[in-house]
Design a protein around this motif. Structure first.
Motif, PDB file in Angstrom:
ATOM      1  N   VAL B  92       0.821  -1.203   0.000  1.00 53.78           N
ATOM      2  CA  VAL B  92       0.000   0.000   0.000  1.00 53.78           C
ATOM      3  C   VAL B  92       0.859   1.259   0.000  1.00 53.78           C
ATOM      4  N   ARG B  93       2.186   1.072  -0.047  1.00 51.44           N
ATOM      5  CA  ARG B  93       3.035   2.275  -0.018  1.00 51.44           C
ATOM      6  C   ARG B  93       3.006   2.952  -1.378  1.00 51.44           C
ATOM      7  N   TYR B  94       2.590   4.214  -1.374  1.00 50.91           N
ATOM      8  CA  TYR B  94       2.390   4.919  -2.629  1.00 50.91           C
ATOM      9  C   TYR B  94       3.694   5.057  -3.417  1.00 50.91           C
ATOM     10  N   SER B  95       4.807   5.250  -2.703  1.00 52.74           N
ATOM     11  CA  SER B  95       6.059   5.478  -3.412  1.00 52.74           C
ATOM     12  C   SER B  95       6.468   4.265  -4.222  1.00 52.74           C
ATOM     13  N   PHE B  96       5.935   3.094  -3.882  1.00 47.41           N
ATOM     14  CA  PHE B  96       6.292   1.902  -4.652  1.00 47.41           C
ATOM     15  C   PHE B  96       5.428   1.763  -5.904  1.00 47.41           C
ATOM     16  N   THR B  97       4.105   1.833  -5.731  1.00 48.36           N
ATOM     17  CA  THR B  97       3.234   1.541  -6.886  1.00 48.36           C
ATOM     18  C   THR B  97       2.861   2.792  -7.689  1.00 48.36           C
ATOM     19  N   TRP B  98       3.002   3.943  -7.095  1.00 46.81           N
ATOM     20  CA  TRP B  98       2.619   5.220  -7.718  1.00 46.81           C
ATOM     21  C   TRP B  98       1.111   5.313  -7.966  1.00 46.81           C
ATOM     22  N   GLY B 292       3.913  -6.168  -4.518  1.00 47.88           N
ATOM     23  CA  GLY B 292       4.466  -5.395  -3.407  1.00 47.88           C
ATOM     24  C   GLY B 292       5.967  -5.338  -3.536  1.00 47.88           C
ATOM     25  N   PRO B 293       6.616  -4.462  -2.779  1.00 41.85           N
ATOM     26  CA  PRO B 293       8.073  -4.493  -2.797  1.00 41.85           C
ATOM     27  C   PRO B 293       8.524  -5.865  -2.307  1.00 41.85           C
TER      28      PRO B 293
END
Lengths: 309, 311
Positions: B92-98, B292-293
């Motif tokens: 859910v981290r925005y910086s990963f999926t944009w 996910g990362p």
């Protein structure tokens, strides 16, 4: 410096998306680069200490003891999606209130627009029309781009870098993609939008669009430089040059690839390998042909009665 | 001789009128006594709307903040059930999926809504198309903002599709087991561009007309299938039977081209794109959910000994 001209180009409503695309792309490149750097440093650290590699420190943000590995979609994902929808709606609203969609005069087949530009996302292909005949720039190239994108997962045999940002583990793949996406696609769009003026001539940003400008430019064909006059000779010569490019280029790529990507080289089947070499050479051929044109005024390399390259 | 009106011989039998009277009395009495009670109950019930039959028929579970209800909230909702109940904490981290894939889909929804509204005011004919756009811009309430939103959402969608593809490439998310879904994505990218391109002609102004003229002129040069393309003439291609003619419904960009453009734009491509989107989202789930990362894999762990795998 003609600021008015520059402003007219940048503020043309349909050009605004490209003006927005540039900082967006820069930001996301930075975001990706930052995370790739973090992961690469972590990888380097883990390579030196195998003991640590057996622990949970496999991510730049490892799970802390006691954390749940999974969280509920409601609310932790859905609230992000909801927020994103609201933010996009607000951006769209503001954009739509402040900037009107363009509407020119009614269509008139007798009055040609100059310059007549395709929608901005196809300007890269239109820019290619300067250097290639329409059957290449308009048909073969888009087809190759689509097919080339589709074969990527099947020719990239590198198991590393699956699901995380990295540069050092996938230099070749990421380098090729950046070359294709940023330089061949986005940069050509930017040239097509901001640089090309009436008559599809080159006008630097801030240069006034001169509708009566003529450029005296004599383009030659490569066979002419070598004094080949007969049609048969030109066809054979062109085939030799183009074939030679793929052979010599293929050999060069082979020499480099097996040295610098030995594991991938070992893994790839003949089919995977030859597809990769073909697409890479075709991609590199674009800037080469552009250079031939810009530096030596060469129009065609290969001339036949049916098609010219 | 029949007796009149319930005056029985022994006086015990009650007449019809009497019975009617007492029944009516009972009815009135019941309204007086029951209804206030029922009204009280109703008012009490309204204070708990989640207990009503209507509510419970729509929402099948409680909404107290329990893990079970959080999961049910997603799983028992047709629109949300594409999501799993739980998700990798990092994903859910925005910086990963944009978030670009989701935003693209949202823009598609915005475009569908604004597009349907625009269709109410638009006729795909040479006579009316341009006038309809003028009418939208100047007379239809909120017509201008409707058209603007459709235009800018379309441009934004092109950008977000590109960024989505860029991110998927950079994180290597097209690798096994997601190869096939990458291909669906490439097709969706092409359809997005075609959707935008077919819409370009519809205002029937100079901008769209010449952009589409430039674009479709390329089709003339299609190898084998275009009359100016390599080997086209040999196969008997003329301006009146080649692939460009098929695209435009004529040898020039005219009324038929407008109609074809309109039908591809409003019906043909959206249907194909919707089908592919369903497959795309389905495969995201089936291939392991939002990527996910992942944990980093070390080069020393890559033995490269499996030998060539066949493409």
């Amino acid at each position: 410096m003609d600021w008015r001209q520059l402003w007219e180009i940048c503020s043309a409503p349909d050009n605004v998306p490209i003006v927005a695309l540039i900082p967006l792309l820069a930001f996301y490149c930075y975001l990706a680069w930052k995370q790739a750097k973090g992961n690469d440093e972590l990888i380097a650290e883990l390579e030196t200490s195998p003991a640590m590699a057996k622990t949970r420190y496999r991510k730049t943000w490892p799970f802390e003891p006691g954390w749940q590995k999974e969280v509920h979609v409601w609310p932790f994902l859905l609230r992000i999606e909801f927020l994103a929808a609201i933010i996009v709606t607000i951006v769209l609203m503001i954009w739509s209130v402040t900037l009107n969609a363009p509407l020119e005069e009614p269509s008139n087949p007798n009055l040609t627009m100059n310059p007549a530009k395709a929608p901005w996302y196809f300007l890269g292909l239109q820019e290619m029309l300067v250097y290639f005949d329409p059957w290449i720039a308009g048909v073969v190239m888009p087809t190759l781009i689509i097919v080339g994108l589709m074969v990527i997962p099947y020719i990239d045999t590198n198991p590393l870098g699956n699901g995380y940002y990295t540069w050092k583990q996938r230099k070749f793949a990421i380098g090729s993609f950046l070359f294709g996406f940023i330089i061949l696609w986005v940069a050509m769009i930017i040239i097509g939008t901001f640089i090309r003026g009436p008559g599809w001539q080159w006008f630097w940003p801030g240069q006034t669009w001169d509708h009566s400008r003529l450029i005296y430019e004599v383009n030659r064909d490569l066979p002419d430089l070598f004094g080949i006059a007969s049609n048969f000779g030109k066809a054979i010569f062109g085939a030799v040059v183009v074939g030679g490019y793929y052979l010599a280029g293929g050999f060069l790529i082979h020499a480099l690839f097996r040295r610098y990507n030995p594991k991938d080289y070992q893994r790839m089947s003949l089919l995977q390998y030859s597809i990769m070499v073909f697409f890479l050479l075709t991609m590199v051929a674009l800037p080469l042909k552009m250079m031939l044109r810009l530096a030596f005024n060469i129009k065609y390399v290969w001339i036949t009665p049916w098609f010219n390259v | 001789m029949p007796e009149e009106n319930g005056n029985g011989k022994n006086g015990k039998e009650v007449g019809l009128l009497e019975r009617l009277k007492s029944a009516l009395h009972e009815d009135v009495q019941s309204i007086r006594t029951d209804m206030p009670t029922k009204a009280k109950e109703q008012i009490e019930g309204l204070k708990k709307p989640t207990k009503t039959a209507v509510y419970t028929s729509i929402f099948r579970h409680k909404h107290d903040d329990t893990p079970r209800n959080r999961a049910l909230g997603v799983l028992s909702n047709v629109f949300l059930h594409l999501h799993p109940a739980k998700i990798n904490r990092d994903a859910v981290r925005y910086s990963f999926t944009w978030g670009m894939g989701g935003i693209t889909f949202y823009l598609f929804i915005v475009l569908t809504l604004t597009g349907v509204l625009l269709m109410f005011y638009y006729h795909p004919t040479k006579l009316q198309a341009f006038r309809d756009v003028l009418y939208l811009e100047h007379d239809v309430p909120f017509g201008k903002i409707l058209r603007n939103m459709h235009r800018w959402a379309a441009h934004l969608m092109v950008i977000t599709v590109w960024l989505h593809m860029f991110r998927v490439f950079l994180t290597g998310s097209y690798k096994a087991p997601r190869q096939f879904n990458w291909n669906i994505g490439v097709l969706l990218l092409v359809l997005t561009l075609l959707l935008s391109f077919t819409g370009y002609l519809l205002p029937d102004d100079q901008l769209g007309f010449w952009a589409v003229t430039v674009g479709t002129n390329m089709a003339r040069a299609t190898p084998l299938l275009g009359h100016e393309g390599p080997f086209g003439k040999m196969l008997g291609m003329t301006p009146y039977n080649d692939v460009r003619f098929g695209l435009l419904g004529g040898s020039i960009v005219d009324a038929n081209a407008l109609l074809r453009s309109y039908i591809w734009h409003c019906i043909g491509i959206p249907i194909v794109a919707s089908v592919l989107m369903i497959v795309h989202f389905w495969r995201v789930r089936k291939d392991g959910g939002i990527s996910g990362p992942g944990s980093v894999v070390l080069a020393s762990e890559d033995k490269a000994q499996r030998g060539p795998r066949h493409a």
